[in-house]
Design a protein around this motif. Structure first.
Motif, mmCIF file in Angstrom:
data_model
loop_
_atom_site.group_PDB
_atom_site.id
_atom_site.type_symbol
_atom_site.label_atom_id
_atom_site.label_comp_id
_atom_site.label_asym_id
_atom_site.label_seq_id
_atom_site.Cartn_x
_atom_site.Cartn_y
_atom_site.Cartn_z
ATOM 1 N N VAL A 315 5.207 11.940 2.440
ATOM 2 C CA VAL A 315 3.941 12.149 1.731
ATOM 3 C C VAL A 315 2.723 11.841 2.611
ATOM 4 C CG1 VAL A 315 2.510 11.356 -0.200
ATOM 5 C CG2 VAL A 315 4.932 11.862 -0.560
ATOM 6 N N PRO A 316 2.707 10.739 3.372
ATOM 7 C CA PRO A 316 1.541 10.507 4.236
ATOM 8 C C PRO A 316 1.319 11.625 5.262
ATOM 9 C CG PRO A 316 2.794 8.480 3.984
ATOM 10 C CD PRO A 316 3.631 9.571 3.390
ATOM 11 N N VAL A 317 2.411 12.096 5.869
ATOM 12 C CA VAL A 317 2.285 13.186 6.842
ATOM 13 C C VAL A 317 1.855 14.474 6.138
ATOM 14 C CG1 VAL A 317 3.500 14.613 8.543
ATOM 15 C CG2 VAL A 317 3.944 12.147 8.409
ATOM 16 N N LEU A 318 2.405 14.725 4.957
ATOM 17 C CA LEU A 318 2.022 15.905 4.172
ATOM 18 C C LEU A 318 0.525 15.929 3.935
ATOM 19 C CD1 LEU A 318 2.398 18.274 2.123
ATOM 20 C CD2 LEU A 318 2.942 16.521 0.409
ATOM 21 N N PHE A 319 -0.028 14.802 3.506
ATOM 22 C CA PHE A 319 -1.459 14.772 3.210
ATOM 23 C C PHE A 319 -2.294 14.821 4.485
ATOM 24 C CE2 PHE A 319 -0.308 13.850 -1.088
ATOM 25 C CZ PHE A 319 -1.391 14.311 -1.827
ATOM 26 N N ALA A 320 -1.788 14.258 5.564
ATOM 27 C CA ALA A 320 -2.510 14.351 6.836
ATOM 28 C C ALA A 320 -2.623 15.811 7.274
ATOM 29 C CB ALA A 320 -1.789 13.529 7.905
ATOM 30 N N LEU A 321 -1.543 16.565 7.107
ATOM 31 C CA LEU A 321 -1.559 17.975 7.477
ATOM 32 C C LEU A 321 -2.490 18.780 6.560
ATOM 33 C CD1 LEU A 321 2.253 18.495 8.160
ATOM 34 C CD2 LEU A 321 0.422 18.528 9.867
ATOM 35 N N ALA A 322 -2.384 18.530 5.253
ATOM 36 C CA ALA A 322 -3.235 19.256 4.299
ATOM 37 C C ALA A 322 -4.716 18.937 4.538
ATOM 38 C CB ALA A 322 -2.843 18.900 2.874
ATOM 39 N N CYS A 323 -5.026 17.681 4.820
ATOM 40 C CA CYS A 323 -6.410 17.289 5.086
ATOM 41 C C CYS A 323 -6.923 17.946 6.366
ATOM 42 C CB CYS A 323 -6.521 15.771 5.195
ATOM 43 S SG CYS A 323 -6.364 14.914 3.606
ATOM 44 N N THR A 324 -6.065 18.071 7.353
ATOM 45 C CA THR A 324 -6.452 18.749 8.586
ATOM 46 C C THR A 324 -6.856 20.193 8.311
ATOM 47 O OG1 THR A 324 -4.977 17.363 9.918
ATOM 48 C CG2 THR A 324 -5.669 19.464 10.880
ATOM 49 N N VAL A 325 -6.086 20.860 7.444
ATOM 50 C CA VAL A 325 -6.370 22.259 7.132
ATOM 51 C C VAL A 325 -7.700 22.394 6.386
ATOM 52 C CG1 VAL A 325 -5.587 24.311 5.896
ATOM 53 C CG2 VAL A 325 -3.932 22.884 7.100
ATOM 54 N N THR A 326 -7.908 21.580 5.362
ATOM 55 C CA THR A 326 -9.153 21.707 4.591
ATOM 56 C C THR A 326 -10.362 21.308 5.426
ATOM 57 O OG1 THR A 326 -8.818 19.492 3.624
ATOM 58 C CG2 THR A 326 -8.016 21.390 2.360
ATOM 59 N N PHE A 327 -10.199 20.286 6.270
ATOM 60 C CA PHE A 327 -11.279 19.926 7.200
ATOM 61 C C PHE A 327 -11.604 21.101 8.116
ATOM 62 C CE2 PHE A 327 -12.412 18.576 11.493
ATOM 63 C CZ PHE A 327 -13.533 17.793 11.268
ATOM 64 N N ALA A 328 -10.569 21.694 8.709
ATOM 65 C CA ALA A 328 -10.757 22.796 9.648
ATOM 66 C C ALA A 328 -11.399 23.998 8.960
ATOM 67 C CB ALA A 328 -9.418 23.195 10.272
ATOM 68 N N HIS A 329 -10.980 24.266 7.728
ATOM 69 C CA HIS A 329 -11.539 25.441 7.060
ATOM 70 C C HIS A 329 -13.035 25.302 6.830
ATOM 71 C CE1 HIS A 329 -12.069 28.955 4.630
ATOM 72 N NE2 HIS A 329 -12.720 28.197 3.759
ATOM 73 N N LEU A 330 -13.478 24.135 6.384
ATOM 74 C CA LEU A 330 -14.912 23.973 6.146
ATOM 75 C C LEU A 330 -15.704 23.983 7.441
ATOM 76 C CD1 LEU A 330 -16.504 23.726 3.469
ATOM 77 C CD2 LEU A 330 -14.035 23.564 3.254
ATOM 78 N N VAL A 331 -15.115 23.460 8.520
ATOM 79 C CA VAL A 331 -15.772 23.586 9.826
ATOM 80 C C VAL A 331 -15.958 25.065 10.153
ATOM 81 C CG1 VAL A 331 -15.498 23.234 12.315
ATOM 82 C CG2 VAL A 331 -14.949 21.381 10.735
ATOM 83 N N TYR A 332 -14.915 25.847 9.913
ATOM 84 C CA TYR A 332 -14.979 27.279 10.188
ATOM 85 C C TYR A 332 -16.024 27.958 9.310
ATOM 86 C CZ TYR A 332 -13.538 32.027 11.236
ATOM 87 O OH TYR A 332 -13.540 33.328 11.652
#
Length: 421
Positions: A315-332
């Motif tokens: 679960v911690p790794v899952l959320f780290a990956l999901a947070c990376t994606v949402t962070f990256a998308h808003l940067v984009y």
């Protein structure tokens, strides 16, 4: 000298006041939008609505929202930012108040259709205000800050709307938030600076034939495609990720509610941070457009890390990956919008932003159907694989748009001399 400095200081304060009001209007925008989904069960029971009727109400809103983006951009460029946003927020606030008066599914659909017609204007006006009021080094941060209001609104909507409904009834939730929007108009009218007389009488590029001019500019449509390709990733994490946590990872509703918000807070950080990153690059001597593309490329490298969710990590790794994606998308997203502001003249910027926003909405609508088919039988892994390819494709389209912008003259968009470098 003192007067000049004071004038600059006042102008600087004014633009940040306007940005603060845009941040607030974006929160209101999401409160009004989220209210129906939060109170859906209560409203269905009171109006005797089936799930199919509720789904049709949602579809009606999305259709109006997608189509109105184009119209909102045109109206914004025609009326100017001050009057246009007063019109849009007044319209959608009255639509929200009307939602609290409905007595049937048909009336509810009509009220939400009206809401969908007004809400896109918040973003076309926001883009125009940033284009007119902020220098290139501050545009990314400004866009990121007011866009962050969307996630703040989405975060506070459940307890706020739910609390009002529990105390005063579900209809009051729509009435109160609608009145807040109408009160906001007073603040906007008071804070927006009066246009200097000399500037008001100066010749402005004609808006005649603007749609034909935009249609003949390939860079516009390539940017629309870039946004339409990238945004389904955001819609997936917004609407389907909580369902994935429950259906595929076996989390209870209470656990999902206590954890899912993390990915949206990270999106807020990406919204503000993405604009700040490109702003720093501009201040270090990089051209504005190149700084946006650099940040977007970094985001396109990070976003595919969501692919590793298919390995079913802890679960911690899952959320780290999901947070990376949402962070990256808003940067984009923020830097793509900033690049649009850098490339196109202020006079037409809202019209361009409206087309790109429409592309986002249509991309979201199309992806909903695709994702629905992919996750049938709880087969979410295929969707995570698909999402991993979208940002790299989107950034390639952004680079192509820049090449097209250099090759086919953007002077098509000008009726007179260029207004910006």
């Amino acid at each position: 000298m003192t007067m000049g400095v004071g004038g600059v200081s006042r102008a600087g304060r004014t633009r940040w006041v306007l940005l603060g009001l845009l941040f607030l209007s974006t929160i209101i925008n999401y409160l009004d939008r989220q209210a129906l989904s939060i109170l859906a069960t209560t409203i269905q029971a009171d109006l005797g609505m089936s799930d199919l009727e509720y789904a049709r109400v949602v579809q009606v809103f999305l259709l109006a929202y997608a189509g109105a983006y184009v119209l909102a951009g045109r109206v914004t460029d025609w009326l100017g930012a001050k009057l246009a946003l007063m019109l849009f927020i007044g319209w959608w606030s009255l639509a929200n108040i009307a939602t609290g008066m409905v007595r049937s599914a048909v009336e509810l659909g009509a009220a939400r259709f009206a809401l969908g017609l007004g809400e896109p204007g918040n973003y076309t006006v926001g883009t125009k205000v940033v284009s007119e009021q902020f220098p290139p080094s501050e545009r990314g941060l400004a866009l990121g800050l007011y866009t962050a209001g969307a996630m703040i609104g989405a975060t506070i909507a459940p307890p706020l709307i739910g609390g009002i409904a529990l105390v005063y009834g579900w209809r009051s939730a729509f009435w109160i938030t609608g009145v807040v929007g109408l009160l906001w108009i007073v603040l906007w009218w008071w804070a927006y600076p009066k246009q200097p007389k000399a500037e008001a009488t100066a010749a402005q590029p004609s808006m005649k034939g603007v749609w034909g001019k935009l249609a003949r500019t390939p860079a516009v449509w390539t940017l629309v495609a870039s946004r339409a390709v990238a945004d389904p990733v955001w819609y997936f994490y917004l609407f389907w990720f909580p369902k994935y946590l429950g259906d595929a990872r076996g989390m209870s509703l209470a656990t999902v509610a206590s954890l899912a918000w993390i990915v949206y807070v990270t999106a807020d950080i990406g919204s503000v941070g993405g604009g700040a990153i490109s702003g720093v690059l501009v201040r270090r001597g990089m051209t504005p457009v190149r700084s946006r593309l650099t940040a977007m490329t970094g985001a396109a490298i990070l976003a595919p890390l969501g692919f590793f969710i298919t390995l079913h990590p802890s679960v911690p790794v899952l959320f780290a990956l999901a947070c990376t994606v949402t962070f990256a998308h808003l940067v984009y997203q923020i830097n793509l919008t900033s690049m649009v502001v850098d490339i196109f003249p202020s006079r037409y910027i809202a019209s361009v932003a409206g087309l790109i926003g429409c592309g986002s909405a249509l991309g979201g609508m199309a992806s909903a159907q695709v994702v629905g088919e992919l996750v049938s039988g709880n087969a979410f892994d295929r969707t995570f694989v698909l999402m991993a390819f979208l940002h790299p494709l989107a950034v390639l389209l952004a680079y192509l748009a820049l090449r097209l912008a250099r090759r086919s003259p953007l002077s098509l968009l000008y009726a007179g001399p260029a207004q910006r470098a």
